[in-house]
Design an enzyme around this catalytic site. Structure first.
Site: not given
Ligand code: NAP
Length: 305
Positions: A149, A179, A183
């Site tokens: 991402s 998060y 990633k």
């Protein structure tokens, strides 16, 4: 199994971007293994896909096929069981799309006690890759895609912080930091894996699929807020602010379709080559995360191939 079809495993393909990637590949005649944690949701997706494949190619000559196989990335035992099933049916794997993901939300842990986002988004996929390595090596043109991402671009990670991140406790948990770091780990893995295992027959990619209207975007919100915001998400998709899951999937399947193959060990965003977070280019950090990852997985019988 039809011996002429290419085989692709897609994790978390029962909905969202993964489902659309399975649809695209199946329509091109691939056999897609939907590796999903829910028997009901996975089988429902497989039935929907196979019905589309039959309609688009009633003669069945170049028909794609969707197959469900259970996989919960939050459990290393489940990943092992997935492999046992995969082995019974297949000898080769031409592509692995590490797509399944969780974002934000309350603190949680995997079965082995890793922080949930690091465990599911990153460690589970590394364990899966390790098991599948011999199958990827049998393909004349294997590709491994980590669906990362753009969020990884704002991740921070100091030397020595990796173990803290995967073992993070509830007290130090920040959902957005966790998060973004998970990633970043996927991008670090991609670059290092290309260096260690990359060849003319095995390539590694990381990709940002775009900001896509899927359940993931709303998942950090409480149930009521999701219901209120859902129509807004549809409006933003219609206005082109959010991408459709199909567009997000195109950013992934593009990496599998490209001929000649695109250079491995690279980070892509919406079909364009991009510079990753500079941290991902640090060979010291790549080496540290790589070594510690295998150290973490070794006690569970998972080794660097
Ligand atoms: N949407 C975006 O804007 C965006 C942007 C950048 C990157 N991404 C990345 O794109 C990927 C796909 O996301 P999406 O937007 O398509 O989200 P989604 O629609 O929420 O799909 C996520 C998939 O992951 C599966 N999953 C979650 N936990 C799992 C586990 N423990 N084991 C196996 N599968 C699990 C979900 O299964 P269940 O149905 O069982 O929950 C679902 O199939 C993710 O890696 C995400 O980080 C998305």
């Amino acid at each position: 199994m039809n011996g002429t079809r290419k085989i692709c495993i897609i994790t978390g393909a029962n909905k969202g971007i993964g489902y659309e990637a399975a649809l695209t590949l199946g329509l091109m005649g691939w056999e897609v293994v939907l590796a999903c944690r829910s028997f009901a949701r996975g089988n429902q997706a497989v039935m929907a896909l196979n019905s589309i494949f039959r309609q688009t190619d009633p003669g069945g000559k170049s028909q794609g096929l969707a197959v469900f196989m259970e996989l919960d990335l939050a459990s290393l035992a489940s990943i092992q069981t997935f492999l046992v099933g995969f082995k019974k049916r297949y000898q080769v794997c031409d592509a692995l799309i590490c797509n399944a993901g969780v974002m934000g939300g309350p603190y949680g842990q995997t079965v082995e006690g890793f922080e949930r986002q690091a465990g599911v988004n990153y460690l589970g996929h590394v364990a899966l890759f390790s098991h599948l390595f011999p199958f990827l090596k049998r393909s004349p043109d294997a590709r491994v895609v980590q669906v990362s991402s753009r969020a990884h671009e704002r991740a921070t990670l100091t030397e020595g912080e990796f173990l803290q991140a995967v073992h993070r406790s509830k007290d130090t948990y920040n959902p957005w930091k966790a998060y973004a770091q998970s990633k970043l780990f996927q991008v670090l893995f991609t670059l290092k894996a290309q260096e260690v295992y990359g060849s003319d027959t095995l390539r590694f990619y990381a990709v940002h699929p775009g900001v896509v209207a899927t359940d993931l975007l709303l998942s950090p919100l409480p149930g009521m807020a999701q219901t209120i915001i859902q129509p807004l998400a549809r409006l933003f998709t219609w206005l082109g602010v959010l991408k459709t899951p199909k567009k997000g999937a195109d950013a992934i399947t593009h990496l599998l379709m490209a001929s000649p193959p695109l250079p491995g060990g690279t980070y892509w965003a919406e079909k364009a080559l991009r510079d990753p977070n500079p941290l991902a280019l640090s060979s010291a950090l790549q080496g540290e995360v790589w070594n510690l990852t295998w150290n973490l997985l070794n006690p569970y019988g998972i080794q660097a191939p």
